[in-house]
Design an enzyme around this catalytic site. Sequence first.
Site, PDB file in Angstrom:
ATOM      1  N   ARG A  21       2.500  -7.505   0.137  1.00 51.06           N
ATOM      2  CA  ARG A  21       1.704  -6.560  -0.642  1.00 51.06           C
ATOM      3  C   ARG A  21       0.843  -7.234  -1.706  1.00 51.06           C
ATOM      4  O   ARG A  21      -0.199  -6.693  -2.088  1.00 51.06           O
ATOM      5  CB  ARG A  21       2.621  -5.514  -1.272  1.00 51.06           C
TER       6      ARG A  21
ATOM      7  N   ASP B  12       1.668   9.992 -11.773  1.00 49.68           N
ATOM      8  CA  ASP B  12       2.062   8.857 -10.946  1.00 49.68           C
ATOM      9  C   ASP B  12       1.651   7.589 -11.675  1.00 49.68           C
ATOM     10  O   ASP B  12       0.751   7.604 -12.537  1.00 49.68           O
ATOM     11  CB  ASP B  12       1.405   8.920  -9.566  1.00 49.68           C
TER      12      ASP B  12
END
Length: 293
Positions: free
Chosen positions: A53, A163
């Site tokens: 990632r 978020d």
Amino acid sequence: MASSHTVSGKLGSMLDDSRLTISDAEFRQLREFIHVHTGIALSEHKKALVCSRLSKRLRHHGLQHYSDYYVLLVENDPEGAELMAMINSITTNKTDFFREPHHFRFLSEHVFPAYKQNPGRERPLRMWSAASSTGEEAYSLAMTALEAMPSFNDQDIRILATDIDTDVLARAASGIYTQAQALQIPEALLRRYFLKGRGAHRGEVMAKPALKSLVHFHWLNLQEEPWPMQEKFDVIFCRNVLIYFDKPTQQKLFQRMAGALKKDAYLMLGHSEAMHGLNDIFRPVGHSIYQKK
């Protein structure tokens, strides 16, 4: 090797991902950094995931070693821009409309009728989607509320959706989804609350203004203290996020969420999450549903 702030992005794009490997020491450095800044606890088995990632971030900066990337985060990121990019890369964003439908049934059958039948109850009804990802959960809450209380509007219902990932928040605020993403929305609700895309948006649907007006998207790191919200909530959805935290962080967040809930209000967790050792604060009332005492 040139320092991280002098290497061009073009060079970074030429690096081969196969050359980017992460050592045990580099993984420990980044794992601790991620835990401190996000609360996410990565096990030893997540080494390959971190490598995969974050490889794009290394290539973006023209770096070949994760230790150099750590130095960039710690020493050469005064505005926090790379920290945000790193967080966006490392977080998992899996969600669907009406995911774990028993929670929405509980709202329809118990929470909303009780609220509607109590004219003296404080308004607006406040709900918080604490890990909203791309917004499907928050819009599912809005649709469920409007179906149960069709005469209500944004003065009666307010949904906060937060978020830590800025990329997914931007997508959520747009209210635009592919038809494949919208498959979990019952056809009647899809017609009632979404517009079908045309032209450049063919194959997509967009939430109608009446639905979007109920939901307010904001960035929030759950590790932040104190939380900026002043008013308490009737319902908090914090689903499928606590599994990424260690036990001490989970316990702390449960206690903080209890403080953010009104008396007798509800906390919804993910199907694989459970609450332990807080029986003096919450009581279970259904599968992964807890009521504040």
